[in-house]
Write an enzyme that holds these catalytic residues in place. Sequence first.
Site, short mmCIF file in Angstrom:
data_model
loop_
_atom_site.label_atom_id
_atom_site.label_comp_id
_atom_site.label_asym_id
_atom_site.label_seq_id
_atom_site.Cartn_x
_atom_site.Cartn_y
_atom_site.Cartn_z
N SER A 9 21.58 45.56 21.95
CA SER A 9 20.64 44.46 21.75
C SER A 9 21.36 43.18 22.16
O SER A 9 22.42 42.86 21.61
CB SER A 9 20.19 44.37 20.29
OG SER A 9 19.32 43.27 20.12
N LYS A 44 -4.06 19.40 49.03
CA LYS A 44 -5.22 18.60 49.42
C LYS A 44 -5.65 18.93 50.84
O LYS A 44 -6.85 19.12 51.13
CB LYS A 44 -4.89 17.11 49.29
CG LYS A 44 -6.09 16.19 49.45
CD LYS A 44 -5.70 14.74 49.16
CE LYS A 44 -5.26 14.58 47.71
NZ LYS A 44 -4.89 13.18 47.37
N HIS A 92 19.12 25.54 14.21
CA HIS A 92 18.69 26.33 13.05
C HIS A 92 17.28 25.96 12.64
O HIS A 92 16.42 26.83 12.41
CB HIS A 92 19.67 26.11 11.89
CG HIS A 92 19.26 26.79 10.62
ND1 HIS A 92 18.44 26.19 9.67
CD2 HIS A 92 19.53 28.02 10.14
CE1 HIS A 92 18.24 27.04 8.68
NE2 HIS A 92 18.89 28.15 8.94
N TYR A 138 12.75 46.38 25.45
CA TYR A 138 11.93 45.56 24.56
C TYR A 138 12.49 44.16 24.47
O TYR A 138 13.65 43.90 24.80
CB TYR A 138 11.85 46.18 23.15
CG TYR A 138 13.15 46.18 22.38
CD1 TYR A 138 13.53 45.07 21.61
CD2 TYR A 138 13.99 47.29 22.39
CE1 TYR A 138 14.71 45.07 20.90
CE2 TYR A 138 15.17 47.30 21.67
CZ TYR A 138 15.54 46.19 20.94
OH TYR A 138 16.72 46.17 20.24
N ASP A 148 24.02 33.47 21.31
CA ASP A 148 25.48 33.40 21.30
C ASP A 148 26.05 33.72 22.68
O ASP A 148 27.08 33.15 23.08
CB ASP A 148 26.06 34.36 20.27
CG ASP A 148 26.13 33.73 18.88
OD1 ASP A 148 25.93 32.51 18.79
OD2 ASP A 148 26.36 34.46 17.90
N ARG A 156 -3.52 9.61 52.46
CA ARG A 156 -3.29 10.15 51.11
C ARG A 156 -2.21 11.22 51.15
O ARG A 156 -2.11 11.99 52.11
CB ARG A 156 -4.56 10.76 50.54
CG ARG A 156 -5.73 9.82 50.40
CD ARG A 156 -6.97 10.59 49.93
NE ARG A 156 -8.17 9.80 49.91
CZ ARG A 156 -8.62 9.12 48.84
NH1 ARG A 156 -7.93 9.17 47.71
NH2 ARG A 156 -9.72 8.42 48.90
N ARG A 173 -9.74 21.09 44.51
CA ARG A 173 -8.55 21.84 44.11
C ARG A 173 -8.91 22.65 42.89
O ARG A 173 -9.90 22.35 42.20
CB ARG A 173 -7.38 20.90 43.81
CG ARG A 173 -7.66 19.90 42.71
CD ARG A 173 -6.57 18.87 42.60
NE ARG A 173 -6.95 17.78 41.71
CZ ARG A 173 -6.34 16.60 41.70
NH1 ARG A 173 -5.34 16.36 42.52
NH2 ARG A 173 -6.72 15.65 40.87
N CYS A 217 17.22 40.17 21.35
CA CYS A 217 16.73 39.68 20.07
C CYS A 217 17.01 38.19 19.87
O CYS A 217 16.73 37.64 18.80
CB CYS A 217 17.33 40.47 18.91
SG CYS A 217 19.13 40.40 18.82
N GLY A 258 -1.29 11.32 40.84
CA GLY A 258 -0.84 9.96 40.61
C GLY A 258 0.63 9.72 40.87
O GLY A 258 1.12 8.60 40.69
N MET A 306 2.34 10.19 43.81
CA MET A 306 2.66 9.68 45.14
C MET A 306 1.57 8.72 45.61
O MET A 306 0.64 8.43 44.88
CB MET A 306 2.88 10.85 46.10
CG MET A 306 4.15 11.64 45.77
SD MET A 306 4.40 13.05 46.87
CE MET A 306 3.04 14.11 46.39
#
Length: 894
Positions: free
Chosen positions: A777, A25, A454, A865, A782, A94, A338, A845, A103, A105
């Site tokens: 990979s 601000k 899962h 990748y 895990d 402010r 802003r 992966c 909103g 603070m």
Amino acid sequence: MNTPIRYVYEFGEGNREMVALLGGKGAGLAEMTRLGLPVPPGFTVTTEACRTYLATGQEPPELGVEVARALAHLERVMGRDLGRADDPMLVSVRSGARFSMPGMMETILDIGLNDDSVAGLAKASGQERFAWDSYRRLLQMFGHTVMGVDAGLFEQVMGAHGAAQSAAGDQSLDAEELGRIAEEFKDVIRRETGEDFPQDPFEQLYRAVRAVFASWNSERARIYRRREHIPDDLGTAVNIQAMVFGNLGPDSGTGVAFTRDPATGERGIYGDYLPDAQGEDVVSGVRNAVPLAELKNIDPRSYRRLDDHLRTLETHYRDLCDVEFTVERGRLWILQTRVGKRTAEAAFRIAHDLGDAGTITPDEALARVDGTELTRLMFPRFATRTSDVPLAHGVPASPGAAVGVVVFDSEAASRRAAAGQHTVLVRRETTPEDLPGMIAAQAVLTSRGGKTSHAAVVARGMGKVCVCGADTIVIDSAARQFTTPAGAVVREGDTVSVDGTAGTVYLGTVPLTASEVSGCLETGSSTGPLTQAVLSLLDHADSVRRLEVRANADTPEDAARARRLGAQGLGLCRTEHMFLGDRRVLVEAMILARDDTAREAALATLLPLQREDFTGILAAMDGLPVTIRLLDPPLHEFLPDRTDLAVRIAATAHPDPHDRDLLAAVERMHEQNPMLGLRGVRLGLAVPGLVAMQVRAVAEAVVRRLRDGGRPRAEIMIPLVGTVEELRLARAEAERVLADVTTETGIAVNCPIGTMIELPRAALTAGRIAEVADFFSFGTNDLTQTTWGLSRDDAEASFFPLYLEKGVFAVSPFETLDQEGVGRLVELAVEAGRAVQPRLETGVCGEHGGDPESIHFFHRAGLDYVSCSPFRIPAARLEAGRAALAGAVGDDSR
């Protein structure tokens, strides 16, 4: 000689580059002042002063002198003194943090009013009611914010005077009554705090500044920062600004304006205007504002000037600007600007439009959007915001919205879907056995699990809506119903609406809006401004990214969809999903085999089925790499539940001998912690012929594709390797089978053989493993479990919410990669592996491969990748491009 630290800057001394010191601000006010916009004068107390206050409980000793000096200058500019009895200058105080925290603070207006100056304000303004209204506002805000009085006590006073019940609210109160309210407010303050409201305007000012400092650590501010990943040590600046008043009558008012529509990104002036009001009246919603376009009729001159200033700001900031303004008796003041918050749709349209116009570069346009926003655009959403109370809250595991009738098992979901009915599959938690029902359902709801359970992983891969961990609902699958804490009973066949973006579930039907982006991403064709923007930005991301983006897919259909969405191959093809459904009996036969002959017969039956699977997938990905992971999960997952089987046998007078054999196998294979037991490469070495069968199926599929004129690029991945000796043994068997198929068919079958790095030991001994592996990979799901010592599903359902609440985790390590711990193992493994094989291909992966923040890490770590669920591919492409713009790793990184 060290330059002394400054804690106060007048608006004209700062600029927008000083945002860390002046807050968003303050930097915006400084920048607008430099641009010559009509900004009420003032000054900013820096974030450095706040940090000192928070660390020591006291402001810096120099602060008082600097504030007094800046205040004296402000009084000279305004020609009035703070709180002077005859014609007072009033100021607002402010907050203004570096990152927007709307909103969160505190703000205190009308500082400088007291029992004497309220009369002076009435005389100077010619409006007694306005003066008393301003005083009661100060008493209310200061009493609550600075002195800690319960806000409800002030509301009770207002209500007693009829303001709460009146349609006009506080506007129905005249000056006399507002004066009485002010006296009652002072009584409330005295009664609740034991002290009087301070009449000294300077005491008001300094206490207000301290209150804003302290509000940085309020509960709501801390919660907001955790959610938005804003550091706790930044502190807030405080802006002290001469008050201008929008509540001086019909020729005054206040409003909020946007230089573009923050919902759609369309150009134009958008916002709200509230005549005869202060700014807090707009944002608090206590009165209904009118569309900003109405200002053109109310005050054409102010509207034209506002339009000019908005254009100036958007041109200067080169972005959507959010502007607060006040009209004081026909004079326009700009109070704040802003870069405005926007929806995902608006973000893409604005970035594309500004880039297309040459206002920003293509790189800047790409940097202004992100993968999370793109993911939101790919899924259906509720067309309207519902006011209904949710039946349940859970973890927003897979985004979008869906409506369907509740079902409690896979069979019911499949049966109703075949009849054309949309369903929501409700389970305590899902298992691989639920896959057909998940495919058939529109959404999945579970009472256990989190974003990497899962249910979540599979749902995201299929583009299904999913809410997990709704632990307040009690699911009774036998009675085919679930109940909520409020006592609602939802039975099979009842309709529910599931919001996977918000993690909420509603009873009944909430209207849906389909995604216009999803289909266009598959076809590559644009149907409107939004899809044109998305496709254009994705094209640029593809042109600059170094990381390839591959897919996790297990069927030809998923592989084909992934390719349409831009996948450059399959980084993970899980073979265990191919053993579900009708093939389970064949797996059971392999497990129950009493000798080599019976086991070999079962494997021989599975061989052609696997070959067909791989042939279809290689065809869908023709010419692109397909990494096929050999069977990974423990075999007990393919057998019936031990308790259910035992109960069935006990309840039957003449149990089926097959059931007895199954129970014996289940008992024999039972493990206390199966995820760390007989699985992956261990399973392949322990079950003779299993690796050979799967490798032969791959090799024969390659031969078939070559004979059909295809360009298959199959890769074989050995999972859960912990030592190079395991990989050496498994590789030797795989190479023998590949050589056999080459001899039998006369066609050379060359499949790279690599491994998953998903155990800490594998990462730490990656140099040895790289002597045998053609590629790495990283199975980061895990690897995270084994590094942290966590059971993913159990942890997410138990203590993870507490850890997130207390800030132990900023985000779940299963959602975004733990860069300090797990990430360090990834870096070590890449470095050690490439020390042995400089051109060793490395990828990831796990689900982290589709997480935006994690993708940036993988880019910096030098991986080749990332691989993720098909529906996350566009977002991963976008983030890979954005990571390249960050410039951490280039093409010559190794």
